[in-house]
Design an enzyme around this catalytic site. Structure first.
Site, PDB file in Angstrom:
ATOM      1  N   LYS A  37       0.861  -1.201   0.000  1.00 39.28           N
ATOM      2  CA  LYS A  37       0.000   0.000   0.000  1.00 39.28           C
ATOM      3  C   LYS A  37       0.886   1.235   0.000  1.00 39.28           C
ATOM      4  CE  LYS A  37      -2.333   1.781   3.639  1.00 39.28           C
ATOM      5  NZ  LYS A  37      -2.232   3.252   3.619  1.00 39.28           N
ATOM      6  N   ASP A  64      -3.512   4.424  -1.730  1.00 42.69           N
ATOM      7  CA  ASP A  64      -4.447   4.857  -0.674  1.00 42.69           C
ATOM      8  C   ASP A  64      -4.318   6.366  -0.474  1.00 42.69           C
ATOM      9  OD1 ASP A  64      -6.151   4.851   1.527  1.00 42.69           O
ATOM     10  OD2 ASP A  64      -4.592   4.193   2.930  1.00 42.69           O
ATOM     11  N   LYS A  66      -7.052   8.391  -0.370  1.00 43.83           N
ATOM     12  CA  LYS A  66      -8.240   8.828   0.390  1.00 43.83           C
ATOM     13  C   LYS A  66      -8.788  10.165  -0.102  1.00 43.83           C
ATOM     14  CE  LYS A  66      -6.771   6.638   4.734  1.00 43.83           C
ATOM     15  NZ  LYS A  66      -5.346   6.359   4.433  1.00 43.83           N
ATOM     16  N   ASP A  69     -13.378  15.332  -1.718  1.00 43.31           N
ATOM     17  CA  ASP A  69     -13.507  16.689  -2.258  1.00 43.31           C
ATOM     18  C   ASP A  69     -14.827  16.754  -3.024  1.00 43.31           C
ATOM     19  OD1 ASP A  69     -12.835  19.298  -3.277  1.00 43.31           O
ATOM     20  OD2 ASP A  69     -10.719  18.782  -3.110  1.00 43.31           O
ATOM     21  N   THR A 128     -10.112   4.003  11.094  1.00 48.49           N
ATOM     22  CA  THR A 128      -9.946   3.065  12.218  1.00 48.49           C
ATOM     23  C   THR A 128      -9.290   3.727  13.435  1.00 48.49           C
ATOM     24  OG1 THR A 128      -7.885   2.336  11.202  1.00 48.49           O
ATOM     25  CG2 THR A 128      -9.834   0.994  10.785  1.00 48.49           C
ATOM     26  N   ARG A 220       2.883  -0.745  10.608  1.00 48.02           N
ATOM     27  CA  ARG A 220       3.929  -0.703  11.629  1.00 48.02           C
ATOM     28  C   ARG A 220       4.258  -2.009  12.328  1.00 48.02           C
ATOM     29  NH1 ARG A 220       1.132   4.488  14.094  1.00 48.02           N
ATOM     30  NH2 ARG A 220      -0.586   3.340  13.141  1.00 48.02           N
TER      31      ARG A 220
HETATM   32  O1  LIG Z   1      -9.396   3.665   8.285  1.00 51.65           O
HETATM   33  C1  LIG Z   1      -8.218   3.568   7.898  1.00 51.65           C
HETATM   34  C2  LIG Z   1      -7.856   3.763   6.592  1.00 51.65           C
HETATM   35  C3  LIG Z   1      -6.547   3.595   6.224  1.00 51.65           C
HETATM   36  N1  LIG Z   1      -5.600   3.262   7.122  1.00 51.65           N
HETATM   37  C4  LIG Z   1      -4.213   3.116   6.664  1.00 51.65           C
HETATM   38  O2  LIG Z   1      -3.762   1.772   6.924  1.00 51.65           O
HETATM   39  C5  LIG Z   1      -2.441   1.780   7.391  1.00 51.65           C
HETATM   40  C6  LIG Z   1      -2.386   1.151   8.749  1.00 51.65           C
HETATM   41  O3  LIG Z   1      -1.061   1.184   9.224  1.00 51.65           O
HETATM   42  P1  LIG Z   1      -0.640   0.626  10.657  1.00 51.65           P
HETATM   43  O4  LIG Z   1       0.788   1.027  10.763  1.00 51.65           O
HETATM   44  O5  LIG Z   1      -0.844  -0.869  10.603  1.00 51.65           O
HETATM   45  O6  LIG Z   1      -1.501   1.276  11.685  1.00 51.65           O
HETATM   46  C7  LIG Z   1      -1.959   3.213   7.353  1.00 51.65           C
HETATM   47  O7  LIG Z   1      -1.261   3.412   6.148  1.00 51.65           O
HETATM   48  C8  LIG Z   1      -3.230   4.035   7.335  1.00 51.65           C
HETATM   49  O8  LIG Z   1      -3.091   5.213   6.565  1.00 51.65           O
HETATM   50  C9  LIG Z   1      -5.963   3.087   8.427  1.00 51.65           C
HETATM   51  O9  LIG Z   1      -5.113   2.776   9.296  1.00 51.65           O
HETATM   52  N2  LIG Z   1      -7.268   3.226   8.778  1.00 51.65           N
END
Ligand SMILES: O=c1ccn([C@@H]2O[C@H](COP(=O)(O)O)[C@@H](O)[C@H]2O)c(=O)[nH]1
Length: 243
Positions: A37, A64, A66, A69, A128, A220
């Protein structure tokens, strides 16, 4: 895409790093990862060059960005992004019905013009990182969080999108209500041994797949691990228990 794939092919690793060099180092360190991603941090830094790097390694790409607009602007952004031949592309459901419809059409047009497969366009239901308390008190949304996430998913489905991004905590409900082929992509996934960080609505990888996620997005816990290969291996092993 989705349930027919081997469990580890359903993990999309978030390449949230500041520059091309760090991104390539991770891609080379984790050759087993087939789906990456690219998000706001890396794309803002490198532009489309990183997408070419991933394509030259035959990787699948979730772009991604997002988008959120007015309809004309998100349509233009989706038209442009679709030309890169990426596999998944995001827009916020909160952009609204007209924007979601315009984005869907524009993604098809952009891909057709470039002679590439159109991306699966998926909508963010609710980030999230937002808790039920924040939804109510900061965003002033007068619905229970699961109901709000479901409403956003149904809006996306009605507008012809291919799926949504949702938290693993809402995925079972969405799986029951949405069409079978509607993609459910879950970030906010945390193995028991990983830090939650800013994620508020998590489940473990095995729980998220069992609940009905087509894809898991994990950043992460893998990319910031002292040994990313070991973290990847632990997650893959966890997923073989549910495949
Ligand atoms: O609702 C959302 C939408 C996108 N993300 C993205 O996913 C990854 C999660 O990364 P972690 O390091 O596992 O937390 C990150 O790139 C976010 O931009 C999300 O977390 N929640």
């Amino acid at each position: 895409m989705g349930n027919g794939e081997q469990a580890e092919q359903r993990v999309i690793v978030a390449l949230d790093v500041p520059d091309e060099q760090s991104a390539i180092a991770l891609i080379d360190q984790l050759p087993q990862v087939s789906f990456w991603k690219v998000g706001l941090e890396l794309f803002t830094s490198t532009g489309p060059k990183i997408l070419e790097e991933l394509k030259s390694r035959q990787k699948r790409i979730f772009l991604d960005l997002k988008f959120d607009d007015i309809p004309n602007t998100v349509a233009g952004a989706c038209r442009s992004a679709a030309r890169y031949g990426v596999d998944l592309l995001t827009i916020h459901a909160t952009a609204g019905r007209d924007a979601l419809k315009a984005a869907t059409e524009a993604a098809q047009e952009g891909a057709a013009k470039a002679g590439v497969q159109p991306p699966k366009l998926i909508a963010i239901t609710l980030l999230t990182s937002i808790s039920a308390r924040q939804l109510a008190f900061d965003l002033k949304i007068p619905l229970e969080l699961p109901e709000y996430a479901l409403e956003m998913a149904l809006l996306a489905q009605e507008c012809g999108l291919d799926g949504v991004v949702c938290s693993p905590q809402e995925v079972a409900q969405l799986r029951q209500t949405c069409e079978n082929d509607f993609l459910l992509v879950c970030p906010g996934v945390r193995p028991t041994w990983a830090d939650k960080g800013d994620q508020k609505r998590s489940l473990t990888p095995a729980q998220a797949i069992k609940a009905g996620a087509d894809y898991l997005v994990i950043g992460r816990p893998i990319t910031a691990a002292i040994e990313p290969e070991l973290a990847w291996k632990r997650i893959s092993e966890e997923l073989t228990t549910v495949a």
